[in-house]
Write an enzyme that holds these catalytic residues in place. Structure first.
Site, PDB file in Angstrom:
ATOM      1  N   ASN A  99      -2.373   8.842   2.087  1.00  0.00           N
ATOM      2  CA  ASN A  99      -2.228  10.245   2.485  1.00  0.00           C
ATOM      3  C   ASN A  99      -2.086  11.168   1.277  1.00  0.00           C
ATOM      4  OD1 ASN A  99      -2.216   9.093   4.971  1.00  0.00           O
ATOM      5  ND2 ASN A  99      -0.026   9.313   5.320  1.00  0.00           N
ATOM      6  N   VAL A 100      -2.532  12.405   1.466  1.00  0.00           N
ATOM      7  CA  VAL A 100      -2.465  13.387   0.380  1.00  0.00           C
ATOM      8  C   VAL A 100      -1.484  14.509   0.733  1.00  0.00           C
ATOM      9  CG1 VAL A 100      -4.842  12.844  -0.291  1.00  0.00           C
ATOM     10  CG2 VAL A 100      -4.437  14.780   1.245  1.00  0.00           C
ATOM     11  N   HIS A 116      -5.180   7.953  -2.794  1.00  0.00           N
ATOM     12  CA  HIS A 116      -6.293   8.908  -2.666  1.00  0.00           C
ATOM     13  C   HIS A 116      -5.953  10.287  -3.239  1.00  0.00           C
ATOM     14  CE1 HIS A 116      -8.055   6.279   0.821  1.00  0.00           C
ATOM     15  NE2 HIS A 116      -8.286   5.777  -0.372  1.00  0.00           N
ATOM     16  N   CYS A 124     -10.063  20.229 -13.215  1.00  0.00           N
ATOM     17  CA  CYS A 124     -11.382  20.761 -13.536  1.00  0.00           C
ATOM     18  C   CYS A 124     -12.401  19.629 -13.629  1.00  0.00           C
ATOM     19  CB  CYS A 124     -11.317  21.528 -14.863  1.00  0.00           C
ATOM     20  SG  CYS A 124     -12.912  22.270 -15.303  1.00  0.00           S
ATOM     21  N   CYS A 127     -13.389  19.797 -17.771  1.00  0.00           N
ATOM     22  CA  CYS A 127     -12.444  19.578 -18.873  1.00  0.00           C
ATOM     23  C   CYS A 127     -11.137  19.026 -18.302  1.00  0.00           C
ATOM     24  CB  CYS A 127     -12.211  20.883 -19.647  1.00  0.00           C
ATOM     25  SG  CYS A 127     -11.244  22.103 -18.734  1.00  0.00           S
ATOM     26  N   CYS A 147     -14.342  26.955 -18.644  1.00  0.00           N
ATOM     27  CA  CYS A 147     -15.125  25.999 -19.446  1.00  0.00           C
ATOM     28  C   CYS A 147     -16.524  25.796 -18.879  1.00  0.00           C
ATOM     29  CB  CYS A 147     -14.400  24.654 -19.540  1.00  0.00           C
ATOM     30  SG  CYS A 147     -14.579  23.636 -18.064  1.00  0.00           S
ATOM     31  N   THR A 185      -2.713   3.138   9.755  1.00  0.00           N
ATOM     32  CA  THR A 185      -4.056   3.208   9.162  1.00  0.00           C
ATOM     33  C   THR A 185      -5.019   2.343   9.965  1.00  0.00           C
ATOM     34  OG1 THR A 185      -5.421   2.801   7.198  1.00  0.00           O
ATOM     35  CG2 THR A 185      -3.483   1.393   7.448  1.00  0.00           C
ATOM     36  N   SER A 186      -6.261   2.835  10.089  1.00  0.00           N
ATOM     37  CA  SER A 186      -7.290   2.061  10.791  1.00  0.00           C
ATOM     38  C   SER A 186      -7.775   0.905   9.928  1.00  0.00           C
ATOM     39  CB  SER A 186      -8.462   2.974  11.173  1.00  0.00           C
ATOM     40  OG  SER A 186      -8.985   3.567  10.002  1.00  0.00           O
ATOM     41  N   GLU A 210      -2.468   1.503  18.253  1.00  0.00           N
ATOM     42  CA  GLU A 210      -3.810   1.024  18.640  1.00  0.00           C
ATOM     43  C   GLU A 210      -4.178  -0.197  17.807  1.00  0.00           C
ATOM     44  OE1 GLU A 210      -5.696   2.757  20.856  1.00  0.00           O
ATOM     45  OE2 GLU A 210      -4.391   4.534  20.997  1.00  0.00           O
TER      46      GLU A 210
HETATM   47  C1  BJW Z   1      -0.665   5.977  14.315  1.00  0.00           C
HETATM   48  C2  BJW Z   1      -0.017   7.018  14.956  1.00  0.00           C
HETATM   49  C3  BJW Z   1       1.387   7.001  14.916  1.00  0.00           C
HETATM   50  C4  BJW Z   1      -2.140   7.349  15.153  1.00  0.00           C
HETATM   51  N1  BJW Z   1       2.028   6.033  14.295  1.00  0.00           N
HETATM   52  N2  BJW Z   1      -0.005   5.005  13.711  1.00  0.00           N
HETATM   53  C5  BJW Z   1     -18.253  -1.399   2.494  1.00  0.00           C
HETATM   54  C6  BJW Z   1     -17.232  -2.247   2.129  1.00  0.00           C
HETATM   55  C7  BJW Z   1     -16.243  -1.820   1.265  1.00  0.00           C
HETATM   56  C8  BJW Z   1     -16.263  -0.525   0.749  1.00  0.00           C
HETATM   57  C9  BJW Z   1     -17.273   0.308   1.134  1.00  0.00           C
HETATM   58  C10 BJW Z   1     -18.262  -0.130   1.965  1.00  0.00           C
HETATM   59  N3  BJW Z   1     -19.133   0.903   2.137  1.00  0.00           N
HETATM   60  C11 BJW Z   1     -18.694   1.974   1.435  1.00  0.00           C
HETATM   61  C12 BJW Z   1     -17.569   1.622   0.816  1.00  0.00           C
HETATM   62  C13 BJW Z   1     -16.762   2.478  -0.025  1.00  0.00           C
HETATM   63  C14 BJW Z   1     -15.904   3.489   0.733  1.00  0.00           C
HETATM   64  C15 BJW Z   1     -15.443   2.953   2.084  1.00  0.00           C
HETATM   65  O1  BJW Z   1     -14.446   2.268   2.197  1.00  0.00           O
HETATM   66  N4  BJW Z   1     -16.146   3.296   3.153  1.00  0.00           N
HETATM   67  C16 BJW Z   1     -15.813   2.775   4.482  1.00  0.00           C
HETATM   68  C17 BJW Z   1     -15.544   3.945   5.439  1.00  0.00           C
HETATM   69  C18 BJW Z   1     -16.914   1.865   4.933  1.00  0.00           C
HETATM   70  N5  BJW Z   1     -14.778   3.695  -0.135  1.00  0.00           N
HETATM   71  C19 BJW Z   1     -14.828   4.533  -1.160  1.00  0.00           C
HETATM   72  O2  BJW Z   1     -15.805   5.218  -1.399  1.00  0.00           O
HETATM   73  C20 BJW Z   1     -13.597   4.575  -2.032  1.00  0.00           C
HETATM   74  N6  BJW Z   1     -13.947   4.419  -3.380  1.00  0.00           N
HETATM   75  C21 BJW Z   1     -14.525   3.297  -3.842  1.00  0.00           C
HETATM   76  O3  BJW Z   1     -14.742   2.325  -3.114  1.00  0.00           O
HETATM   77  O4  BJW Z   1     -14.809   3.329  -5.189  1.00  0.00           O
HETATM   78  C22 BJW Z   1     -15.665   2.316  -5.700  1.00  0.00           C
HETATM   79  C23 BJW Z   1     -17.091   2.778  -5.464  1.00  0.00           C
HETATM   80  C24 BJW Z   1     -17.634   3.613  -6.395  1.00  0.00           C
HETATM   81  C25 BJW Z   1     -18.963   4.025  -6.208  1.00  0.00           C
HETATM   82  C26 BJW Z   1     -19.687   3.626  -5.084  1.00  0.00           C
HETATM   83  C27 BJW Z   1     -19.065   2.817  -4.119  1.00  0.00           C
HETATM   84  C28 BJW Z   1     -17.763   2.384  -4.327  1.00  0.00           C
HETATM   85  C29 BJW Z   1     -12.899   5.936  -1.922  1.00  0.00           C
HETATM   86  C30 BJW Z   1     -12.377   6.175  -0.546  1.00  0.00           C
HETATM   87  C31 BJW Z   1     -11.817   7.597  -0.469  1.00  0.00           C
HETATM   88  C32 BJW Z   1     -11.361   7.934   0.941  1.00  0.00           C
HETATM   89  N7  BJW Z   1     -11.160   9.328   1.030  1.00  0.00           N
HETATM   90  C33 BJW Z   1     -10.637   9.875   2.266  1.00  0.00           C
HETATM   91  C34 BJW Z   1     -10.721  11.445   2.198  1.00  0.00           C
HETATM   92  C35 BJW Z   1     -10.054  12.008   0.969  1.00  0.00           C
HETATM   93  C36 BJW Z   1      -8.575  12.238   1.142  1.00  0.00           C
HETATM   94  C37 BJW Z   1      -8.293  13.418   2.062  1.00  0.00           C
HETATM   95  O5  BJW Z   1      -9.047  14.407   2.084  1.00  0.00           O
HETATM   96  O6  BJW Z   1      -7.266  13.355   2.762  1.00  0.00           O
HETATM   97  O7  BJW Z   1      -9.314   9.415   2.511  1.00  0.00           O
HETATM   98  S1  BJW Z   1     -11.512   9.343   3.733  1.00  0.00           S
HETATM   99  C38 BJW Z   1     -10.112   9.259   4.781  1.00  0.00           C
HETATM  100  O8  BJW Z   1      -9.940   7.883   5.226  1.00  0.00           O
HETATM  101  C39 BJW Z   1      -8.915   9.606   3.897  1.00  0.00           C
HETATM  102  C40 BJW Z   1      -7.912   8.569   4.332  1.00  0.00           C
HETATM  103  O9  BJW Z   1      -6.938   8.363   3.328  1.00  0.00           O
HETATM  104  C41 BJW Z   1      -8.758   7.359   4.616  1.00  0.00           C
HETATM  105  C42 BJW Z   1      -8.122   6.344   5.530  1.00  0.00           C
HETATM  106  O10 BJW Z   1      -7.967   6.826   6.825  1.00  0.00           O
HETATM  107  P1  BJW Z   1      -6.661   6.448   7.662  1.00  0.00           P
HETATM  108  O11 BJW Z   1      -5.472   7.046   7.025  1.00  0.00           O
HETATM  109  O12 BJW Z   1      -6.646   5.003   7.925  1.00  0.00           O
HETATM  110  O13 BJW Z   1      -6.910   7.285   9.004  1.00  0.00           O
HETATM  111  P2  BJW Z   1      -7.655   6.880  10.347  1.00  0.00           P
HETATM  112  O14 BJW Z   1      -7.867   8.128  11.119  1.00  0.00           O
HETATM  113  O15 BJW Z   1      -8.844   6.049  10.092  1.00  0.00           O
HETATM  114  O16 BJW Z   1      -6.588   5.957  11.119  1.00  0.00           O
HETATM  115  C43 BJW Z   1      -5.384   6.475  11.621  1.00  0.00           C
HETATM  116  C44 BJW Z   1      -4.612   5.353  12.285  1.00  0.00           C
HETATM  117  O17 BJW Z   1      -3.340   5.832  12.663  1.00  0.00           O
HETATM  118  C45 BJW Z   1      -5.284   4.821  13.567  1.00  0.00           C
HETATM  119  O18 BJW Z   1      -5.339   3.402  13.496  1.00  0.00           O
HETATM  120  C46 BJW Z   1      -4.335   5.268  14.677  1.00  0.00           C
HETATM  121  O19 BJW Z   1      -4.276   4.354  15.774  1.00  0.00           O
HETATM  122  C47 BJW Z   1      -3.030   5.326  13.939  1.00  0.00           C
HETATM  123  N8  BJW Z   1      -2.010   6.200  14.516  1.00  0.00           N
HETATM  124  N9  BJW Z   1      -0.963   7.867  15.529  1.00  0.00           N
HETATM  125  C48 BJW Z   1       1.306   5.046  13.735  1.00  0.00           C
HETATM  126  N10 BJW Z   1       2.090   8.022  15.544  1.00  0.00           N
END
Ligand code: BJW
Length: 239
Positions: A99-100, A116, A124, A127, A147, A185-186, A210
């Site tokens: 989380n952010v 994240h 920037c 720079c 810059c 997290t999903s 879930e």
């Molecule tokens: C509750 C609840 C309650 C509800 N109590 N629970 C294939 C294999 C492996 C990797 C990859 C792949 N294909 C592509 C990739 C790379 C990619 C990736 O993983 N993609 C997948 C989607 C397939 N990853 C990246 O690109 C990462 N970097 C990387 O791999 O670098 C190396 C690389 C370099 C060059 C090329 C390729 C690779 C970076 C990932 C950055 C993610 N960024 C985000 C947005 C930015 C941050 C922001 O703006 O906030 O981060 S995406 C978004 O998803 C955000 C989150 O941090 C992240 C995770 O989501 P989260 O938190 O799990 O949310 P949800 O909605 O999915 O789930 C919520 C859960 O809560 C649910 O389960 C609910 O049931 C539950 N819930 N209420 C408890 N009350």
């Protein structure tokens, strides 16, 4: 299941908690996927990718500014506070969050690894300049930097690497952990999701209302919300 988890936590020399947007749902902040999630109404590639930012930086900043304002208005919930308390009750506790929103820090957690990035600063693209973000983010007329680069949110977008030191510390904590708690997290975004599966010796517990991508591979599933389940764990450990 709960008894086994409590016994493991009491005995653990090291514990890792991995959190996602679900832990902030009960603070009123939306998750990403699923009903009401951010990705249902917003296009990921436009808002959370370097290409999207290059194409339309004002659109990206407008979205992050809205989210920053929402973070400011939100308060940590019982789940955030319980993890801060758990840090004082267990040995070698590390919290890695995707989380952010800074809510773990605001709840008092000390050792927080923000995988994240965060929305406290902009940096920037051209720079080393950084600047703190105000309550409502960055004014759109201040995106262009002197810059020639652009100020961007200090966030990890798709296709970008996680901050190296933060990732190494989180990976190391996963390898050392006797217990890994995966909360809200999903577990579909990598490499963060891999932390839950990196250490075959660790006892892995999922707290989520879930089923997720890793539910079938964890040792303990607590089906409930973070604000319900985490305080119950802390209360049982404290008594
Ligand atoms: C509750 C609840 C309650 C509800 N109590 N629970 C294939 C294999 C492996 C990797 C990859 C792949 N294909 C592509 C990739 C790379 C990619 C990736 O993983 N993609 C997948 C989607 C397939 N990853 C990246 O690109 C990462 N970097 C990387 O791999 O670098 C190396 C690389 C370099 C060059 C090329 C390729 C690779 C970076 C990932 C950055 C993610 N960024 C985000 C947005 C930015 C941050 C922001 O703006 O906030 O981060 S995406 C978004 O998803 C955000 C989150 O941090 C992240 C995770 O989501 P989260 O938190 O799990 O949310 P949800 O909605 O999915 O789930 C919520 C859960 O809560 C649910 O389960 C609910 O049931 C539950 N819930 N209420 C408890 N009350």
């Amino acid at each position: 299941m709960m008894e086994e988890l409590l016994a493991r936590l009491s005995a653990a020399r090291s514990t890792l908690a991995l959190t996602g947007s679900g832990i902030s749902a009960e603070s009123g902040l939306p998750t990403f996927r699923g009903t009401g999630g951010l990705w249902q109404t917003h296009r990921v590639e436009e808002l959370a990718s370097p290409k999207g930012f290059a194409r339309n930086p004002s659109l990206v900043w407008s979205w992050y500014n809205e989210r920053k304002s929402a973070h400011q208005l939100a308060r940590p919930n019982a789940g955030h506070y319980a993890l801060a308390h758990l840090e004082t009750l267990t040995r070698g506790f590390t919290l890695a969050t995707q989380n952010v929103d800074s809510l773990h820090l605001r709840a008092g957690s000390q050792r927080v690894l923000e995988l994240h990035g965060n929305l406290r600063e902009a940096r920037c693209t051209g720079c080393a300049a950084r600047r703190p973000l105000g309550r409502s983010g960055l004014p759109l007329d201040e995106i262009e930097h002197a810059c020639g680069g652009r100020m961007r949110p200090d966030i990890v977008w798709f296709g970008e690497s996680l901050p190296e030191e933060v990732w190494e510390a989180a990976y190391d904590a996963a390898l050392r952990a006797d217990v890994i708690l995966v909360v809200g997290t999903s577990a579909v975004v990598y490499p963060a999701a891999a932390l839950a599966q990196t250490n075959a010796e660790a006892y892995v517990a999922e707290i989520n209302p879930e089923a997720t991508a890793i539910s079938g591979r964890v040792d303990c599933v607590l089906r409930g919300t973070a604000a319900q389940m985490l305080p119950a764990i802390v209360e049982a450990l404290s008594s």
